[in-house]
Motif scaffolding. Sequence first.
Motif, PDB file in Angstrom:
ATOM      1  N   HIS A 144       0.836  -1.206   0.000  1.00  0.00           N
ATOM      2  CA  HIS A 144       0.000   0.000   0.000  1.00  0.00           C
ATOM      3  C   HIS A 144       0.873   1.260   0.000  1.00  0.00           C
ATOM      4  CE1 HIS A 144       0.662  -0.525   4.388  1.00  0.00           C
ATOM      5  NE2 HIS A 144       0.580   0.791   4.445  1.00  0.00           N
ATOM      6  N   LEU A 145       2.178   1.103   0.188  1.00  0.00           N
ATOM      7  CA  LEU A 145       3.095   2.255   0.119  1.00  0.00           C
ATOM      8  C   LEU A 145       3.682   2.347  -1.289  1.00  0.00           C
ATOM      9  CD1 LEU A 145       4.880   1.927   3.588  1.00  0.00           C
ATOM     10  CD2 LEU A 145       2.879   3.313   2.975  1.00  0.00           C
ATOM     11  N   SER A 146       4.391   3.462  -1.546  1.00  0.00           N
ATOM     12  CA  SER A 146       4.864   3.696  -2.911  1.00  0.00           C
ATOM     13  C   SER A 146       6.094   2.838  -3.245  1.00  0.00           C
ATOM     14  CB  SER A 146       5.240   5.168  -3.075  1.00  0.00           C
ATOM     15  OG  SER A 146       6.384   5.458  -2.292  1.00  0.00           O
ATOM     16  N   GLU A 147       6.320   2.679  -4.530  1.00  0.00           N
ATOM     17  CA  GLU A 147       7.512   1.967  -4.976  1.00  0.00           C
ATOM     18  C   GLU A 147       8.755   2.770  -4.576  1.00  0.00           C
ATOM     19  OE1 GLU A 147       8.395   1.620  -9.241  1.00  0.00           O
ATOM     20  OE2 GLU A 147       8.785  -0.513  -8.905  1.00  0.00           O
ATOM     21  N   GLU A 148       8.613   4.069  -4.606  1.00  0.00           N
ATOM     22  CA  GLU A 148       9.718   4.953  -4.235  1.00  0.00           C
ATOM     23  C   GLU A 148      10.159   4.701  -2.788  1.00  0.00           C
ATOM     24  OE1 GLU A 148       8.456   8.922  -4.847  1.00  0.00           O
ATOM     25  OE2 GLU A 148      10.414   9.767  -4.348  1.00  0.00           O
ATOM     26  N   PRO A 177      -1.607  -3.990  -7.416  1.00  0.00           N
ATOM     27  CA  PRO A 177      -1.113  -5.133  -8.195  1.00  0.00           C
ATOM     28  C   PRO A 177       0.415  -5.238  -8.145  1.00  0.00           C
ATOM     29  CG  PRO A 177      -1.807  -3.362  -9.658  1.00  0.00           C
ATOM     30  CD  PRO A 177      -2.211  -2.951  -8.264  1.00  0.00           C
ATOM     31  N   PRO A 178       0.931  -6.451  -8.276  1.00  0.00           N
ATOM     32  CA  PRO A 178       2.391  -6.642  -8.269  1.00  0.00           C
ATOM     33  C   PRO A 178       3.117  -5.750  -9.281  1.00  0.00           C
ATOM     34  CG  PRO A 178       1.297  -8.755  -8.074  1.00  0.00           C
ATOM     35  CD  PRO A 178       0.207  -7.749  -8.298  1.00  0.00           C
ATOM     36  N   SER A 179       2.480  -5.483 -10.432  1.00  0.00           N
ATOM     37  CA  SER A 179       3.144  -4.689 -11.483  1.00  0.00           C
ATOM     38  C   SER A 179       3.585  -3.313 -10.977  1.00  0.00           C
ATOM     39  CB  SER A 179       2.220  -4.531 -12.687  1.00  0.00           C
ATOM     40  OG  SER A 179       0.939  -4.105 -12.273  1.00  0.00           O
ATOM     41  N   LYS A 180       2.934  -2.834  -9.907  1.00  0.00           N
ATOM     42  CA  LYS A 180       3.305  -1.548  -9.314  1.00  0.00           C
ATOM     43  C   LYS A 180       4.771  -1.558  -8.834  1.00  0.00           C
ATOM     44  CE  LYS A 180       1.985   1.169  -5.215  1.00  0.00           C
ATOM     45  NZ  LYS A 180       1.266   1.161  -3.942  1.00  0.00           N
ATOM     46  N   PHE A 181       5.306  -2.764  -8.587  1.00  0.00           N
ATOM     47  CA  PHE A 181       6.650  -2.877  -8.017  1.00  0.00           C
ATOM     48  C   PHE A 181       7.658  -3.517  -8.972  1.00  0.00           C
ATOM     49  CE2 PHE A 181       3.551  -2.613  -4.649  1.00  0.00           C
ATOM     50  CZ  PHE A 181       4.068  -1.565  -3.894  1.00  0.00           C
ATOM     51  N   ALA A 182       7.367  -3.407 -10.276  1.00  0.00           N
ATOM     52  CA  ALA A 182       8.221  -4.060 -11.274  1.00  0.00           C
ATOM     53  C   ALA A 182       9.664  -3.576 -11.182  1.00  0.00           C
ATOM     54  CB  ALA A 182       7.658  -3.800 -12.671  1.00  0.00           C
ATOM     55  N   PRO A 205      -6.566 -13.984  -9.798  1.00  0.00           N
ATOM     56  CA  PRO A 205      -5.487 -14.783 -10.397  1.00  0.00           C
ATOM     57  C   PRO A 205      -4.536 -13.930 -11.245  1.00  0.00           C
ATOM     58  CG  PRO A 205      -7.652 -15.739 -10.922  1.00  0.00           C
ATOM     59  CD  PRO A 205      -7.912 -14.552 -10.076  1.00  0.00           C
ATOM     60  N   ALA A 206      -5.063 -12.845 -11.823  1.00  0.00           N
ATOM     61  CA  ALA A 206      -4.192 -11.979 -12.643  1.00  0.00           C
ATOM     62  C   ALA A 206      -3.024 -11.435 -11.817  1.00  0.00           C
ATOM     63  CB  ALA A 206      -5.004 -10.824 -13.223  1.00  0.00           C
ATOM     64  N   TYR A 207      -3.224 -11.230 -10.519  1.00  0.00           N
ATOM     65  CA  TYR A 207      -2.141 -10.742  -9.658  1.00  0.00           C
ATOM     66  C   TYR A 207      -1.057 -11.825  -9.471  1.00  0.00           C
ATOM     67  CZ  TYR A 207      -4.713  -6.532  -8.001  1.00  0.00           C
ATOM     68  OH  TYR A 207      -5.360  -5.326  -7.898  1.00  0.00           O
ATOM     69  N   VAL A 208      -1.508 -13.070  -9.410  1.00  0.00           N
ATOM     70  CA  VAL A 208      -0.535 -14.169  -9.289  1.00  0.00           C
ATOM     71  C   VAL A 208       0.310 -14.223 -10.558  1.00  0.00           C
ATOM     72  CG1 VAL A 208      -0.211 -16.647  -8.912  1.00  0.00           C
ATOM     73  CG2 VAL A 208      -2.151 -15.462  -7.816  1.00  0.00           C
ATOM     74  N   ARG A 209      -0.383 -14.080 -11.678  1.00  0.00           N
ATOM     75  CA  ARG A 209       0.317 -14.099 -12.968  1.00  0.00           C
ATOM     76  C   ARG A 209       1.339 -12.955 -13.051  1.00  0.00           C
ATOM     77  NH1 ARG A 209      -0.519 -16.938 -17.422  1.00  0.00           N
ATOM     78  NH2 ARG A 209      -2.550 -17.845 -16.985  1.00  0.00           N
ATOM     79  N   GLU A 210       0.926 -11.767 -12.635  1.00  0.00           N
ATOM     80  CA  GLU A 210       1.859 -10.618 -12.638  1.00  0.00           C
ATOM     81  C   GLU A 210       3.060 -10.887 -11.734  1.00  0.00           C
ATOM     82  OE1 GLU A 210       0.321  -6.825 -11.606  1.00  0.00           O
ATOM     83  OE2 GLU A 210      -1.057  -6.706 -13.309  1.00  0.00           O
TER      84      GLU A 210
END
Length: 355
Positions: A144-148, A177-182, A205-210
């Motif tokens: 819930h916190l930023s990638e930064e 979503p996981p993609s936020k932390f790519a 399930p899309a989050y697991v895939r990401e």
Amino acid sequence: MTMPLAAIIRRMPKAELHLHIEGTLEPEMMFALAARNGHDLPYDSVEAVRRAYDFSSLQDFLDLYYQGMDVLRTEADFFDLTFAYLQRCDADNVVHVEIFFDPQGHLVRGVSFDAMMSGITRALDEGQKRFGITHRLIMSFLRHLSEENGFEVLDMAAAHRDRIFGVGLDSSENGFPPSKFARLFAACRDQGYHLFAHAGEEGPPAYVREAIDILGIERIDHGNRSLEDPDLVREIVARDLALTVCPLSNLKLRVVDDLESHPLGQMLEAGLRATINSDDPAYFGGYMTENYLRIVEALALDHADVRTLARNAFEASYLTSEDQAPHLDEIDRLFSDAIEERGVAIQARRSQEIR
Ligand code: HPA
Ligand code: ZN
């Protein structure tokens, strides 16, 4: 006499791969640390705390989980917390642990990275010396916190690189979503950290895939909702990514309506490498043995299932094959003795029936 399955479960060596050290804070210790640190609690008794642990969702739990960890302030607090968990492990015959901690949950209160690292690792070393419990430590980012903010924490972790084995991703799932932390996970991979993430607990399930495709995780924390996507299940099986399943957590956070409808049986049938874990045992009502006993009873799992679950955890751990071997051998010995004894018991009963 056949050794009952419950006795084998208690006795067998176990590995725990999904545990938040902050989630082992028992209400009694919460009060003790609050008193030691002169911190006020919004509860007047241990019973009142336990009564508050009636959750309707992941977020509902997280609100109290972050409030609870407020009492953790000093190096000694982190030592006491971690060592108490390892004593529970010893009582449960948990011989290897791969545990999470949430640095961002403590940095906001002004706790230094050094204090938490020193307390936790000193306890882990003591647990290894006193009980022979081996360990890996995983630093988890709050999604819930930023990638930064994650990058800032990653920088702080550099001074402790030798004690931090991997990174994870936890906290509120839906909407994050996981993609936020790519980029963050790519940087962690470049620095040689092993990669893990919570996915498919409440999220789709899309989050697991990401988490698999974009973050490149090596093990899936929870993963329950993967079952909604047969192609995803096939991919997880093909890649042999383990799932760290947490039965009592799923029950308390209403991921399942009751343990009888828990998907662990389906996971095993689908060929997924599922493992049993306690997640946040002080909040969810049971450590490792309790998680095994409750789910085995609810799903009527048999000896073969439990043996698979117990073996899966060591095989999905980061112990070397050489270090896994004695534990796997001990599991096999316990189960083959039980199966042999059962065979003898059945034969004896048959010959009695004939007579
Ligand atoms: N899910 C997400 N975040 C968490 C959990 C969990 O089960 N436990 C502690 N933080
Ligand atoms: Zn978790």
